[in-house]
Design a protein around this motif. Structure first.
Motif, PDB file in Angstrom:
ATOM      1  N   TRP A 191      -7.845  12.084   6.296  1.00  0.00           N
ATOM      2  CA  TRP A 191      -8.023  11.013   6.869  1.00  0.00           C
ATOM      3  C   TRP A 191      -6.442  10.178   7.627  1.00  0.00           C
ATOM      4  O   TRP A 191      -6.230  10.209   6.513  1.00  0.00           O
ATOM      5  CB  TRP A 191      -8.919   9.199   7.181  1.00  0.00           C
ATOM      6  N   THR A 192      -5.971   9.923   8.650  1.00  0.00           N
ATOM      7  CA  THR A 192      -4.747   8.850   8.475  1.00  0.00           C
ATOM      8  C   THR A 192      -5.022   7.691   8.056  1.00  0.00           C
ATOM      9  O   THR A 192      -6.369   7.179   8.706  1.00  0.00           O
ATOM     10  CB  THR A 192      -3.906   9.158  10.175  1.00  0.00           C
ATOM     11  N   THR A 193      -4.556   6.925   7.023  1.00  0.00           N
ATOM     12  CA  THR A 193      -4.905   5.271   6.924  1.00  0.00           C
ATOM     13  C   THR A 193      -3.379   4.580   6.664  1.00  0.00           C
ATOM     14  O   THR A 193      -2.261   5.232   6.840  1.00  0.00           O
ATOM     15  CB  THR A 193      -5.214   5.500   5.538  1.00  0.00           C
ATOM     16  N   GLY A 194      -3.893   3.349   6.385  1.00  0.00           N
ATOM     17  CA  GLY A 194      -2.623   2.563   6.238  1.00  0.00           C
ATOM     18  C   GLY A 194      -3.463   1.162   5.455  1.00  0.00           C
ATOM     19  O   GLY A 194      -4.712   1.274   5.751  1.00  0.00           O
ATOM     20  N   TRP A 195      -2.455  -0.119   4.772  1.00  0.00           N
ATOM     21  CA  TRP A 195      -3.143  -0.550   4.216  1.00  0.00           C
ATOM     22  C   TRP A 195      -2.076  -1.724   4.098  1.00  0.00           C
ATOM     23  O   TRP A 195      -0.625  -1.458   4.270  1.00  0.00           O
ATOM     24  CB  TRP A 195      -3.202   0.170   2.745  1.00  0.00           C
ATOM     25  N   THR A 196      -2.548  -3.248   4.210  1.00  0.00           N
ATOM     26  CA  THR A 196      -1.629  -3.736   4.664  1.00  0.00           C
ATOM     27  C   THR A 196      -1.609  -4.861   3.183  1.00  0.00           C
ATOM     28  O   THR A 196      -3.113  -5.471   4.112  1.00  0.00           O
ATOM     29  CB  THR A 196      -1.697  -4.722   5.738  1.00  0.00           C
TER      30      THR A 196
END
Length: 285
Positions: A191-196
């Motif tokens: 999956w494409t993911t992001g994290w902040t």
């Protein structure tokens, strides 16, 4: 056996939805009767005595092996698996090269890279960021790398995941291109993911894992799901369920450059999931 029989009058009386469910169930059962291949990566390294037991955590990784110098260093180094990125060259001659966007050129083509790999016993993981490079690259791979025992993993993000902003590759187009590969080739489908940092980052939800399993249930190759380490703690029920759906499935834990996580996040996975089912692609962290 066990499938509900439907009479024609039932179908005509508005029960087409039930009929569709039965057909769907039949398709799934037939798919499960077709021979499939489980992951042979650990068996390969065990046979070479490069690992001591069937524990995927023993497998080590080299990342971004996208240049001649990095390839030379890695081939003579201790890691088991080499990860590299493939794009189409941005100028003539158009051909698959080893580079990661935003780069558009490289000092080594995929064909040259594979020719060097042939003389060594490393496993390889090839990462695709666009469909353009997939079919030409797999044709080169099929022609050059004829050793069918070596672990070969093909990676792409095919669904949107938690915080994902990048556009995933179209799943069926990627899987269709991959059908030319031997059945033991591992498909690494993520999956494409992001994290902040400093925010409440969501994990992999039920819709995401159900969508992935629906795509993968009829695939005959072994499948590993690359999952982001920083999202593991909030995703255990979903990822455990996903692994339970087939003995062809494994997880590969990876981490982003600035991600924050603790080893305690891994404890439920280590305690409740077989150690042969989770790779830890964390060597650069």
């Amino acid at each position: 056996p066990g499938l509900k029989k439907l009479h024609i009058d039932q179908i005509c009386n508005g029960q087409c939805s039930v009929y569709s469910v039965v057909l769907s169930e039949l398709a799934v059962r037939l798919a499960r009767l077709t021979p499939t291949m489980s992951d042979q990566t650990l068996d390969y390294f065990l046979s070479l005595m490069r690992i001591s037991r069937r524990d995927a955590a023993e497998v080590t990784w080299a990342h971004a092996v996208n240049s001649r110098r990095k390839l030379e260093d890695t081939l003579t180094g201790p890691t088991h698996m080499m990860e590299a990125d493939i794009i189409m060259r941005g100028c003539d001659p158009k051909e698959p090269i080893m580079a990661h966007p935003p780069d558009t050129d490289s000092d080594i083509t995929l064909k040259e890279w594979l020719e060097e790999v042939k003389a060594h016993d490393k496993g390889i993981k090839l990462d695709f960021k666009s469909l353009e490079a997939v079919s030409p690259s797999l044709a080169v791979l099929e022609g050059v790398l004829t050793d069918l025992s070596r672990p070969v993993w093909i990676n792409a993000d095919i669904l949107s995941g938690p915080g994902g902003q990048a556009r995933p590759l179209e799943p069926q187009a990627f899987l269709s291109a991959a059908t030319i590969l031997p059945p033991r080739t591992v498909l690494s489908l993520g999956w494409t993911t992001g994290w902040t940092a400093g925010t409440d980052n969501p994990g992999y939800d039920w819709e995401m894992v159900h969508g992935m399993e629906e795509i993968c249930r009829t695939v005959k190759n072994p499948v590993t799901f690359p999952v982001r380490a920083a999202l593991l703690a909030q995703s255990f029920p979903q990822l455990r369920w996903l692994l339970q759906q087939s003995d062809r499935y494994t997880l590969t834990v990876w981490t982003g450059q600035n991600d924050s996580y603790t080893l305690q996040d891994f404890l439920p996975y280590k305690q409740e999931i077989d150690s042969s089912k989770i790779y830890y692609d964390l060597s650069d962290c």
